[in-house]
Design a protein around this motif. Structure first.
Motif, PDB file in Angstrom:
ATOM      1  N   LEU A 187       0.833  -1.201   0.000  1.00 30.50           N
ATOM      2  CA  LEU A 187       0.000   0.000   0.000  1.00 30.50           C
ATOM      3  C   LEU A 187       0.871   1.256   0.000  1.00 30.50           C
ATOM      4  N   ARG A 188       1.881   1.263   0.857  1.00 26.36           N
ATOM      5  CA  ARG A 188       2.784   2.419   0.929  1.00 26.36           C
ATOM      6  C   ARG A 188       3.497   2.647  -0.394  1.00 26.36           C
ATOM      7  N   GLU A 189       3.890   1.547  -1.015  1.00 27.42           N
ATOM      8  CA  GLU A 189       4.549   1.651  -2.329  1.00 27.42           C
ATOM      9  C   GLU A 189       3.621   2.292  -3.355  1.00 27.42           C
ATOM     10  N   ALA A 190       2.346   1.925  -3.284  1.00 27.45           N
ATOM     11  CA  ALA A 190       1.370   2.470  -4.243  1.00 27.45           C
ATOM     12  C   ALA A 190       1.045   3.932  -3.937  1.00 27.45           C
ATOM     13  N   ILE A 191       1.114   4.314  -2.659  1.00 29.89           N
ATOM     14  CA  ILE A 191       0.792   5.708  -2.283  1.00 29.89           C
ATOM     15  C   ILE A 191       1.950   6.650  -2.635  1.00 29.89           C
ATOM     16  N   LYS A 192       3.162   6.169  -2.392  1.00 30.71           N
ATOM     17  CA  LYS A 192       4.355   7.033  -2.466  1.00 30.71           C
ATOM     18  C   LYS A 192       4.420   7.925  -3.726  1.00 30.71           C
ATOM     19  N   PRO A 193       4.322   7.342  -4.933  1.00 30.76           N
ATOM     20  CA  PRO A 193       4.417   8.214  -6.121  1.00 30.76           C
ATOM     21  C   PRO A 193       3.253   9.192  -6.256  1.00 30.76           C
ATOM     22  N   ASN A 194       2.195   9.008  -5.458  1.00 31.44           N
ATOM     23  CA  ASN A 194       0.999   9.865  -5.557  1.00 31.44           C
ATOM     24  C   ASN A 194       0.875  10.862  -4.414  1.00 31.44           C
ATOM     25  N   LEU A 195       1.909  10.914  -3.555  1.00 31.11           N
ATOM     26  CA  LEU A 195       1.805  11.741  -2.339  1.00 31.11           C
ATOM     27  C   LEU A 195       1.451  13.192  -2.642  1.00 31.11           C
ATOM     28  N   ASP A 196       1.991  13.732  -3.762  1.00 33.46           N
ATOM     29  CA  ASP A 196       1.717  15.143  -4.065  1.00 33.46           C
ATOM     30  C   ASP A 196       0.260  15.384  -4.446  1.00 33.46           C
ATOM     31  N   ARG A 197      -0.503  14.322  -4.679  1.00 32.53           N
ATOM     32  CA  ARG A 197      -1.933  14.482  -4.996  1.00 32.53           C
ATOM     33  C   ARG A 197      -2.808  14.228  -3.764  1.00 32.53           C
ATOM     34  N   LEU A 198      -2.175  14.024  -2.617  1.00 34.82           N
ATOM     35  CA  LEU A 198      -2.941  13.713  -1.398  1.00 34.82           C
ATOM     36  C   LEU A 198      -2.851  14.854  -0.379  1.00 34.82           C
ATOM     37  N   CYS A 199      -3.846  14.948   0.494  1.00 32.68           N
ATOM     38  CA  CYS A 199      -3.924  16.045   1.467  1.00 32.68           C
ATOM     39  C   CYS A 199      -2.904  15.843   2.599  1.00 32.68           C
ATOM     40  N   ALA A 200      -2.765  16.882   3.417  1.00 29.04           N
ATOM     41  CA  ALA A 200      -1.780  16.845   4.513  1.00 29.04           C
ATOM     42  C   ALA A 200      -2.091  15.706   5.480  1.00 29.04           C
ATOM     43  N   ASP A 201      -3.396  15.474   5.751  1.00 30.43           N
ATOM     44  CA  ASP A 201      -3.762  14.383   6.658  1.00 30.43           C
ATOM     45  C   ASP A 201      -3.346  13.040   6.079  1.00 30.43           C
ATOM     46  N   CYS A 202      -3.514  12.877   4.777  1.00 32.49           N
ATOM     47  CA  CYS A 202      -3.111  11.614   4.138  1.00 32.49           C
ATOM     48  C   CYS A 202      -1.588  11.420   4.238  1.00 32.49           C
ATOM     49  N   HIS A 203      -0.831  12.520   4.155  1.00 38.06           N
ATOM     50  CA  HIS A 203       0.626  12.419   4.350  1.00 38.06           C
ATOM     51  C   HIS A 203       0.917  11.850   5.735  1.00 38.06           C
ATOM     52  N   HIS A 204       0.206  12.392   6.720  1.00 40.28           N
ATOM     53  CA  HIS A 204       0.377  11.921   8.101  1.00 40.28           C
ATOM     54  C   HIS A 204      -0.011  10.445   8.197  1.00 40.28           C
ATOM     55  N   ARG A 205      -1.114  10.088   7.552  1.00 43.83           N
ATOM     56  CA  ARG A 205      -1.562   8.683   7.587  1.00 43.83           C
ATOM     57  C   ARG A 205      -0.521   7.782   6.929  1.00 43.83           C
ATOM     58  N   TYR A 206       0.030   8.250   5.827  1.00 49.39           N
ATOM     59  CA  TYR A 206       1.052   7.478   5.110  1.00 49.39           C
ATOM     60  C   TYR A 206       2.231   7.182   6.037  1.00 49.39           C
ATOM     61  N   ILE A 218     -11.817  13.607   1.769  1.00 49.60           N
ATOM     62  CA  ILE A 218     -11.566  14.772   0.918  1.00 49.60           C
ATOM     63  C   ILE A 218     -11.650  14.384  -0.565  1.00 49.60           C
ATOM     64  N   GLU A 219     -12.443  15.172  -1.300  1.00 46.56           N
ATOM     65  CA  GLU A 219     -12.782  14.832  -2.681  1.00 46.56           C
ATOM     66  C   GLU A 219     -11.527  14.636  -3.545  1.00 46.56           C
ATOM     67  N   SER A 220     -10.543  15.554  -3.407  1.00 53.84           N
ATOM     68  CA  SER A 220      -9.376  15.509  -4.291  1.00 53.84           C
ATOM     69  C   SER A 220      -8.483  14.299  -4.027  1.00 53.84           C
ATOM     70  N   CYS A 221      -8.679  13.606  -2.907  1.00 58.50           N
ATOM     71  CA  CYS A 221      -7.867  12.412  -2.622  1.00 58.50           C
ATOM     72  C   CYS A 221      -8.507  11.141  -3.197  1.00 58.50           C
ATOM     73  N   GLN A 222      -9.789  11.240  -3.581  1.00 58.25           N
ATOM     74  CA  GLN A 222     -10.536  10.020  -3.912  1.00 58.25           C
ATOM     75  C   GLN A 222     -10.003   9.277  -5.140  1.00 58.25           C
ATOM     76  N   ALA A 223      -9.485  10.022  -6.129  1.00 60.26           N
ATOM     77  CA  ALA A 223      -9.000   9.362  -7.343  1.00 60.26           C
ATOM     78  C   ALA A 223      -7.818   8.455  -7.003  1.00 60.26           C
ATOM     79  N   VAL A 224      -6.916   8.968  -6.177  1.00 55.54           N
ATOM     80  CA  VAL A 224      -5.754   8.159  -5.769  1.00 55.54           C
ATOM     81  C   VAL A 224      -6.231   6.956  -4.945  1.00 55.54           C
ATOM     82  N   ILE A 225      -7.139   7.211  -3.998  1.00 54.16           N
ATOM     83  CA  ILE A 225      -7.626   6.140  -3.116  1.00 54.16           C
ATOM     84  C   ILE A 225      -8.260   5.009  -3.951  1.00 54.16           C
TER      85      ILE A 225
END
Ligand code: AMP
Length: 426
Positions: A187-206, A218-225
Motif C-alpha cells: 500500500l505504501r509503495e502504491a501511495i508514495k508516487p501519488n503523495l503530491d496528490r494527497l492532502c496533509a492528513d493523508c501524508h500523516h496517515r502514510y 476529501i474529494e481531491s484524494c478520492q482518485a488516488v484512493i
C-alpha cells in the motif's frame, strides 16, 4: 444571550418521543438477543483511547476533547478525555471487573450502552460534536462468525421495527494485524508516487498507518484512493476463511449485503470483519447509520487477557433523522396526556386536585391548568394539550359525584363516576 456550544444542540420536547422510541426499540432488541446494559464514565484516561482506538486515527489525532485534570500539589495532573466512542471503555470495564471470570468456557458476554460521545468534528447536518450512540459488544473466547451474523440480524430486526427502509449493509474484512505487514508495504509503495496528490492528513496517515488513508473523505484524494490495492485481496488464509463463513451465515439468514473492499472503518482496533449500514436519502452527506466490526486483541492492547470481541455503534441522532415522516408524526401525537381536567369555579378547582391525584394514582396521564377559566377557554386549552378526553368538573359534578367525560376527537360526552372514568381510561 448565552447559546449552545457549536456542534452541540438541545433535543427539544417535541423530538423526545422519537428519541425514546429508538431507545425503547433498541432495548427490546437487546432484551430479545440477551444483552445487558452497562454504563461507563463520560471521561476516561486519555491513554485508553490513544492505545485502544489508535494514535493514527482521525479520532485520536484530531478530534478528542482532552484536558489536563487540575494537578494536586503532589502530582502533575492527569490527561483525561471525553469519550469519543465507547468500545474501548466497555472492554476496559470488562477487564477491570473481570466480567469474564464467572463465565463457563465458551460463554459469551453481551453488553450494550446508550450515551453521549464527543468528537471535535466539523459540525454539519447529522454530524455533531456531542452526539449519542447506542452500541453493543459481544466478548469472550469465541470468534465464531455466527456471532457477527446474529448481531447484524438483530440490527435488521431493529430497523424493521422502526420502519426505516432503504438501508444498505456493507461488509469487508480487514484481516489480521499480524499478517497485515506485507499488504501495508504494498500500500505504501502504491501511495508514495501519488503523495503530491494527497492532502496533509493523508501524508500523516502514510507516515503513521497507511491503512487510514482509506478513511479520507476529501474529494481531491478520492482518485488516488480508488487506484490503491485493497486489503481484501491480500487477506491471510484464516481471515479469508472467516470472511467466507460470515457471508455464508448472512446468506443463510437471508440478509442482503454488498462487499466494499475499501471500507476499513476509522478505528485501529478492527480485525477481520468490518461492516457499516448506510442509511437512506433522508440523511444526506453523513449517511453512515451504523458502524462495527471485530476487535480481537483490543483487550490485550489495553492490558487485558486475550479476548475476542465483536460489536457496533449507531448514531441515535442519525437514527432519529431516518424515521419516516408518518411514523414520526404518529410518535409525536401519541405523546399526549390521557385526559385534561376542566374545572369551573373555586370549589370545583379544589375538588379537581383530588380527582387529578386519584386518576394519576391509577396510572392515568392527567393535564390540568391551575387558572380558573371560562368553559370555552378551558376547552381550547384541553384541545391544545392533545389529550384524548376532557374531564369537566363544575359545582353540579362535585355535588353528584358524576363528571362529564368528553371525547375530544369524537365530540360525544358521558356522565361517569370517578371509578367509571378510571375504568374507561385505563
Ligand atoms: P464510529 O464510532 O465512527 O464507527 O461511528 C458509528 C456511528 O456513530 C456512525 O455511523 C454515526 O451514526 C454515529 N456518529 C459518529 N460520529 C458522529 C457525529 N460526529 N455526529 C453524529 N453521529 C455520529
Amino acid at each position: 444571550m448565552i447559546q449552545t456550544v457549536r456542534g452541540t444542540r438541545d433535543i427539544l420536547p417535541e423530538d423526545m418521543p422519537l428519541w425514546r422510541r429508538v431507545e425503547d426499540v433498541a432495548r427490546e432488541a437487546f432484551r430479545r438477543y440477551g444483552f445487558s446494559e452497562i454504563r461507563t464514565p463520560i471521561f476516561e484516561k486519555t491513554e485508553l483511547f490513544a492505545r485502544g482506538v489508535g494514535e493514527a486515527t482521525d479520532i485520536v489525532h484530531k478530534e478528542m476533547y482532552t484536558f489536563i485534570d487540575r494537578a494536586r500539589a503532589d502530582s502533575e495532573g492527569e490527561s483525561l478525555t471525553l469519550r469519543p466512542e465507547n468500545t474501548a471503555s466497555v472492554v476496559r470495564a470488562y477487564i477491570q471487573h473481570k466480567i469474564f471470570a464467572d463465565k463457563s468456557p465458551g460463554e459469551l458476554t453481551r453488553l450494550y450502552y446508550i450515551g453521549p460521545m464527543f468528537r471535535r468534528e466539523r459540525p454539519q447536518a447529522g454530524r455533531y460534536r456531542q452526539f449519542y450512540q447506542i452500541g453493543a459488544e459481544v466478548m469472550g473466547s469465541s470468534d465464531d462468525p455466527a456471532i457477527e451474523a446474529e448481531v447484524i440480524e438483530m440490527l435488521e430486526w431493529f430497523l424493521k421495527e422502526l420502519k426505516i427502509t432503504g438501508t444498505t449493509l456493507l461488509i469487508n474484512s480487514v484481516g489480521e494485524p499480524a499478517s497485515r505487514a506485507a499488504y501495508l508495504e504494498k500500500l505504501r509503495e502504491a501511495i508514495k508516487p501519488n503523495l503530491d496528490r494527497l492532502c496533509a492528513d493523508c501524508h500523516h496517515r502514510y507516515e503513521t498507518n497507511a491503512l487510514r488513508v482509506f478513511d479520507c473523505k476529501i474529494e481531491s484524494c478520492q482518485a488516488v484512493i480508488a487506484s490503491l490495492p485493497v486489503i481484501t485481496d491480500s487477506l491471510d488464509e484464516a481471515s479469508r476463511e472467516h470472511f467466507g463463513k460470515f457471508k455464508a451465515h448472512l446468506d443463510a439468514r437471508g440478509i442482503a449485503y454488498k462487499v466494499n473492499p475499501r471500507m476499513v472503518r476509522g478505528l485501529d482496533y478492527y480485525t477481520r470483519t468490518a461492516f457499516e449500514i448506510v442509511g437512506n436519502d433522508k440523511l444526506g452527506a453523513q449517511n453512515t447509520l451504523v458502524g462495527g466490526g471485530r476487535y480481537d486483541g483490543l483487550s490485550e492492547t489495553i492490558g487485558g487477557p486475550p479476548t475476542k470481541g465483536f460489536g457496533f455503534a449507531f448514531g441515535l441522532d442519525r437514527m432519529v433523522m431516518s424515521l419516516p415522516e408518518d411514523e414520526a408524526g404518529r410518535l409525536r401525537a401519541a405523546d399526549a396526556p390521557d385526559v385534561f381536567i376542566v374545572f369551573l369555579g373555586e370549589a370545583a378547582r379544589d375538588h379537581a386536585f383530588n380527582v387529578a391525584r386519584d386518576l394519576r394514582a391509577a396510572g392515568i396521564a392527567v393535564a390540568m391548568e391551575f387558572e380558573d377559566r371560562k368553559m370555552k377557554k378551558a376547552m381550547t386549552a384541553a384541545a391544545k394539550s392533545r389529550a384524548r378526553y376532557a374531564l369537566i368538573i363544575g359545582d353540579d359534578e362535585v355535588a353528584s359525584g358524576k363528571y362529564g367525560l368528553k371525547n375530544l376527537t369524537a365530540g360525544e360526552q358521558e356522565s361517569l363516576t370517578l371509578d367509571e372514568v378510571i375504568a374507561k381510561l385505563s
